[in-house]
Design a protein around this motif. Structure first.
Motif, PDB file in Angstrom:
ATOM      1  N   LYS A   1      74.478  38.315  22.023  1.00  0.00           N
ATOM      2  CA  LYS A   1      75.378  39.187  22.789  1.00  0.00           C
ATOM      3  C   LYS A   1      74.632  40.407  23.309  1.00  0.00           C
TER       4      LYS A   1
ATOM      5  N   ALA B   1      80.884  35.451  21.074  1.00  0.00           N
ATOM      6  CA  ALA B   1      80.708  34.153  21.734  1.00  0.00           C
ATOM      7  C   ALA B   1      81.483  34.076  23.044  1.00  0.00           C
ATOM      8  N   LYS B   2      81.022  33.216  23.916  1.00  0.00           N
ATOM      9  CA  LYS B   2      81.711  32.940  25.173  1.00  0.00           C
ATOM     10  C   LYS B   2      82.764  31.847  25.005  1.00  0.00           C
ATOM     11  N   LYS B   3      82.504  30.904  24.085  1.00  0.00           N
ATOM     12  CA  LYS B   3      83.365  29.743  23.936  1.00  0.00           C
ATOM     13  C   LYS B   3      83.359  29.297  22.485  1.00  0.00           C
ATOM     14  N   VAL B   4      84.521  28.832  21.991  1.00  0.00           N
ATOM     15  CA  VAL B   4      84.625  28.306  20.626  1.00  0.00           C
ATOM     16  C   VAL B   4      85.256  26.921  20.711  1.00  0.00           C
TER      17      VAL B   4
ATOM     18  N   GLU C   1      88.750  25.822  22.749  1.00  0.00           N
ATOM     19  CA  GLU C   1      88.992  24.526  23.379  1.00  0.00           C
ATOM     20  C   GLU C   1      88.844  23.428  22.321  1.00  0.00           C
TER      21      GLU C   1
ATOM     22  N   PHE D   1      77.857  27.049  30.820  1.00  0.00           N
ATOM     23  CA  PHE D   1      77.723  28.446  30.418  1.00  0.00           C
ATOM     24  C   PHE D   1      76.277  28.949  30.487  1.00  0.00           C
TER      25      PHE D   1
ATOM     26  N   PRO E   1      74.621  33.754  26.749  1.00  0.00           N
ATOM     27  CA  PRO E   1      75.899  33.154  26.348  1.00  0.00           C
ATOM     28  C   PRO E   1      75.752  32.236  25.134  1.00  0.00           C
TER      29      PRO E   1
ATOM     30  N   GLU F   1      91.765  32.765  24.221  1.00  0.00           N
ATOM     31  CA  GLU F   1      91.081  32.854  25.517  1.00  0.00           C
ATOM     32  C   GLU F   1      89.710  32.172  25.506  1.00  0.00           C
ATOM     33  N   LYS F   2      89.204  31.851  24.313  1.00  0.00           N
ATOM     34  CA  LYS F   2      87.878  31.234  24.206  1.00  0.00           C
ATOM     35  C   LYS F   2      87.924  29.805  23.672  1.00  0.00           C
TER      36      LYS F   2
ATOM     37  N   PHE G   1      82.895  35.112  16.328  1.00  0.00           N
ATOM     38  CA  PHE G   1      83.771  34.856  17.483  1.00  0.00           C
ATOM     39  C   PHE G   1      83.737  35.954  18.549  1.00  0.00           C
TER      40      PHE G   1
ATOM     41  N   ILE H   1      77.861  29.407  22.580  1.00  0.00           N
ATOM     42  CA  ILE H   1      78.985  28.511  22.312  1.00  0.00           C
ATOM     43  C   ILE H   1      78.975  28.210  20.826  1.00  0.00           C
TER      44      ILE H   1
END
Length: 357
Positions: A114, A140-143, A160, A354, A119, A157-158, A137, A121
């Motif tokens: 960060k 991170a950009k995505k979880v 999937e 990403f 980025p 919001e992160k 978390f 994941i």
């Protein structure tokens, strides 16, 4: 065209490395330079350094202890040192993206990423996220979640839902090789017993205390964990190993049943291979209860049987083995309905989307 670089992290147990082992060869095929940040002496070092073309970087790391220890006082300083080390490594190696599987070694890596604006994941394997991933978390950009129920515990919001990533080589095992490796024959079914990468004292005892009864009807592959082999036991039909890597696919192919802890990555591999399983999750006394939730989910879907560790007596263990064998076909029928999809390909696509260009 600039060089494509990716950095993986995760460690502490094999469960925090297995998905990385599945993804690394795929990125190598796509022409990426691969780096890995792990602890100095963790199991991840042993597993990753065996892969050609991957540069391994060891850093200082803390540890979550569920007991009072003077080492707890040192951990913040270890994490800070790890953060500085990870910051330096990321600065020098310049990955376009980082993929984290969790474990406490990953926390300083994700935080450093960060700060370096790389980025990250995160892939969460368990039903509920562990503390290391919870700490990571915000950075991170995505979880990505393995269980659909896990979405309720992740930043919306992160998050999937993606499912389980299974190592492709596990489908390439040969039963004959696995039997030969253990000096087994084809006349009796085979039970594989796995206590996790660090082993399970109680599960090991349950197997060894019941060897006379079990070996009348089955052969046993016992993966008992580091330093847990019992050299005094030399029985036909019983093969014990501390840990297995290259031969694992063949041992899976040779196995008709699995008795195991309930780590997420492992049980999804058993599911993909359609192996009837008896799960003995870690007790809440020594864990946050994540394996119990994992096992409950599989029982609810008809993929497995479960035996709580507090109920693990020698007699009850034998009863559950017999019940597992009786229910073999019903469990397989349920597992064959499970659709794993193209999870690995989806994860690769997300990572590449990403990636810093």
């Amino acid at each position: 065209m600039s060089e494509k670089r990716i950095l993986f992290t995760g460690g502490g147990t094999a469960g925090h490395v297995i998905v990385n082992l599945a993804l690394i060869p795929e990125f190598q095929k796509r022409g990426y330079t691969v780096d890995y940040i792990g602890s100095y002496e963790g199991i991840e070092r042993q597993l990753i350094e065996s892969i050609d073309g991957v540069t391994y970087h060891g850093i200082s790391t803390g540890k979550l202890r569920r007991y009072v220890s003077k080492e707890n006082m040192k951990d913040p300083f270890k994490v800070m040192k790890g953060l500085l080390q990870a910051f330096s490594i990321i600065g020098k190696r310049k990955p376009g993206v980082i993929f984290s599987k969790g474990g406490f070694v990953s926390v300083p890596v994700v935080a450093a990423a960060k700060l370096k604006r790389v980025p990250t994941i995160i892939h969460e394997s368990d039903y509920t996220p562990g503390l290391a991933n919870k700490l990571s978390f915000p950075f991170a950009k995505k979880v990505l979640a393995t269980f659909p129920e896990t979405m309720d515990y992740l930043p919306k919001e992160k998050a999937e839902f993606i499912g389980a990533v299974v190592r492709e080589e596990l489908f390439q095992g040969q039963r004959s090789k696995g039997l030969s490796y253990c000096n087994f024959h084809k006349q009796k079914p085979v039970i594989m017993v796995m206590g996790g990468s660090t082993g399970s004292k109680r599960l090991n005892e349950a197997i060894r205390n019941n060897l006379d009864a079990l070996l009348k009807n089955v052969q046993i592959i016992h993966i008992c964990g580091k330093d847990h082999k019992d050299a005094s036991i030399n029985r036909a039909g019983y093969a014990q190993f501390e840990y297995v890597n290259e031969e694992l696919k063949d041992l899976f192919a040779a196995s008709d049943y699995i008795v195991s802890r309930a780590g997420s990555n492992a049980i999804f591999e058993f599911l993909a291979l359609h192996k009837p399983m008896l799960l003995i999750p870690l007790s809440r006394k020594v864990s946050r209860g994540d394996q119990i939730l994992n096992a409950d989910s599989f029982v609810k879907q008809g993929f497995a049987h479960k035996l709580e560790e507090e109920e693990l007596t020698d007699d009850r263990f034998l009863e559950e083995i017999h019940r597992l064998m009786d229910d073999k076909q019903a469990l397989i029928d349920k597992m064959e309905l499970y659709q794993s999809g193209q999870t690995k390909e989806k994860v690769i696509e997300i990572i590449q989307n990403f990636e810093n260009k």
